[in-house]
Design a protein around this motif. Structure first.
Motif, PDB file in Angstrom:
ATOM      1  N   VAL A  12      31.345  39.568  43.923  1.00 21.40           N
ATOM      2  CA  VAL A  12      31.689  38.128  44.465  1.00 21.40           C
ATOM      3  C   VAL A  12      31.061  37.976  45.951  1.00 21.40           C
ATOM      4  N   CYS A  23      37.688  32.526  44.550  1.00 21.18           N
ATOM      5  CA  CYS A  23      37.290  33.139  43.296  1.00 21.18           C
ATOM      6  C   CYS A  23      37.626  34.367  43.012  1.00 21.18           C
ATOM      7  N   VAL A  87      29.357  36.580  40.827  1.00 20.28           N
ATOM      8  CA  VAL A  87      29.657  35.204  41.311  1.00 20.28           C
ATOM      9  C   VAL A  87      28.752  34.877  42.673  1.00 20.28           C
ATOM     10  N   ASN A  89      27.270  33.016  45.562  1.00 18.94           N
ATOM     11  CA  ASN A  89      27.812  31.977  46.323  1.00 18.94           C
ATOM     12  C   ASN A  89      27.223  32.090  47.775  1.00 18.94           C
ATOM     13  N   ILE A 139      28.023  29.316  42.274  1.00 14.38           N
ATOM     14  CA  ILE A 139      28.724  28.231  43.076  1.00 14.38           C
ATOM     15  C   ILE A 139      27.569  27.316  43.817  1.00 14.38           C
ATOM     16  N   GLY A 223      39.013  28.873  42.135  1.00 13.60           N
ATOM     17  CA  GLY A 223      39.120  29.959  41.648  1.00 13.60           C
ATOM     18  C   GLY A 223      39.540  30.032  40.297  1.00 13.60           C
ATOM     19  N   CYS A 226      36.731  29.229  37.963  1.00 11.20           N
ATOM     20  CA  CYS A 226      36.133  30.351  38.075  1.00 11.20           C
ATOM     21  C   CYS A 226      36.255  31.610  37.538  1.00 11.20           C
ATOM     22  N   CYS A 230      34.582  33.044  33.647  1.00 18.50           N
ATOM     23  CA  CYS A 230      34.244  34.511  33.494  1.00 18.50           C
ATOM     24  C   CYS A 230      35.137  35.184  32.425  1.00 18.50           C
TER      25      CYS A 230
END
Length: 253
Positions: A12, A23, A87, A89, A139, A223, A226, A230
């Motif tokens: 992440v 997230c 993820v 971002n 994101i 989150g 998210c 996943c």
């Protein structure tokens, strides 16, 4: 609902605060092992401790540095035995008038909000396909769907990533091997970044008036969406742009 991802490994980015942290926290609660990244060591270490406290059964590793740098991306990927969930971002580039932006401004925006996510996708999705499971969540921004004039750098870079993902997500070698790629498009969420943007009196109230729900979103609910993307339950969903904006976007499509 059991999301079916306990024991998986997730990377992440920009996870020390805000939406990235939301997230990471949602994944931690589901039993996902985490490799988190941010540029500030102190905040990242504090966040890592918070995530471990959420679930004593997971591993959490922090990698400090600017993820736009190749060496930091390599360290990030090396910190996990495998990457099942990615993820992507990054904070958006500054607002302004496109007449004032030079080529370096555009290159910086593209590097942070388009090229770096693509590099991480390239480095991970084939391994996901070989193992028969993979989830990529990018994101991006609600401005991808409803561009904001002063956010031209973000509009351009994030839209480029969106177009790229739309094609790659539909490759049979990925989609046919249970690897999905989707984008989360946040509207106004109650984060440090948003609070800093409301420096002038009345700005916060003016923005709230544009949101039918009458409030800003919070990182935990972001989150949660998210984490669902996943999960094993989202295996038939790929190449999609999921808008979370409290109903602010007025269109049908």
């Amino acid at each position: 609902m059991d999301l079916g991802i306990a024991g998986r490994w997730a990377v992440v980015c920009a996870a020390s605060k805000g939406l990235g942290k939301g997230c990471a926290a949602a994944l931690a609660r589901e039993g996902v092992n985490l490799v988190i990244n941010a540029r500030g060591a102190d905040t990242l270490n504090e966040t890592a401790d918070e995530l471990r406290a959420l679930n004593a059964g997971i591993e959490v590793h922090g990698v400090v540095g600017d993820v736009t740098q190749a060496s930091v991306r390599q360290a990030l990927l090396a910190a996990a035995p495998q990457v099942d969930i990615l993820v992507n971002n990054a904070g958006g580039p500054p607002p302004g008038d496109f007449r004032d932006w030079k080529q370096d401004d555009w290159l910086a925006a593209l590097q942070a909000n388009m090229l770096t996510p693509i590099e991480l996708i390239r480095a991970t999705v084939d391994g996901m396909a070989e193992r028969g499971f993979g989830r990529v969540v990018n994101i991006t921004s609600g401005a991808v769907k409803a561009p904001i004039d002063v956010l031209g750098l973000s509009n351009g870079a994030r839209s480029g990533l969106t177009g790229f993902v739309a094609g790659v997500a539909r490759q049979p070698r990925l989609a046919g091997r249970n690897v999905t790629l989707n984008n989360l498009l946040p509207g106004p969420f109650d984060t440090d970044r948003l609070r800093k943007a409301f420096s002038a009196p009345g700005q916060r109230e003016k923005r709230l008036a544009t949101i039918p729900m009458g409030r800003f979103g919070d990182a935990d609910e972001f989150g949660a969406v998210c984490a669902f993307l996943c999960s094993v339950h989202a295996g038939y969903m790929t190449g999609q742009n999921v808008l979370l904006d409290g109903g602010a976007y007025p269109g049908t499509f």
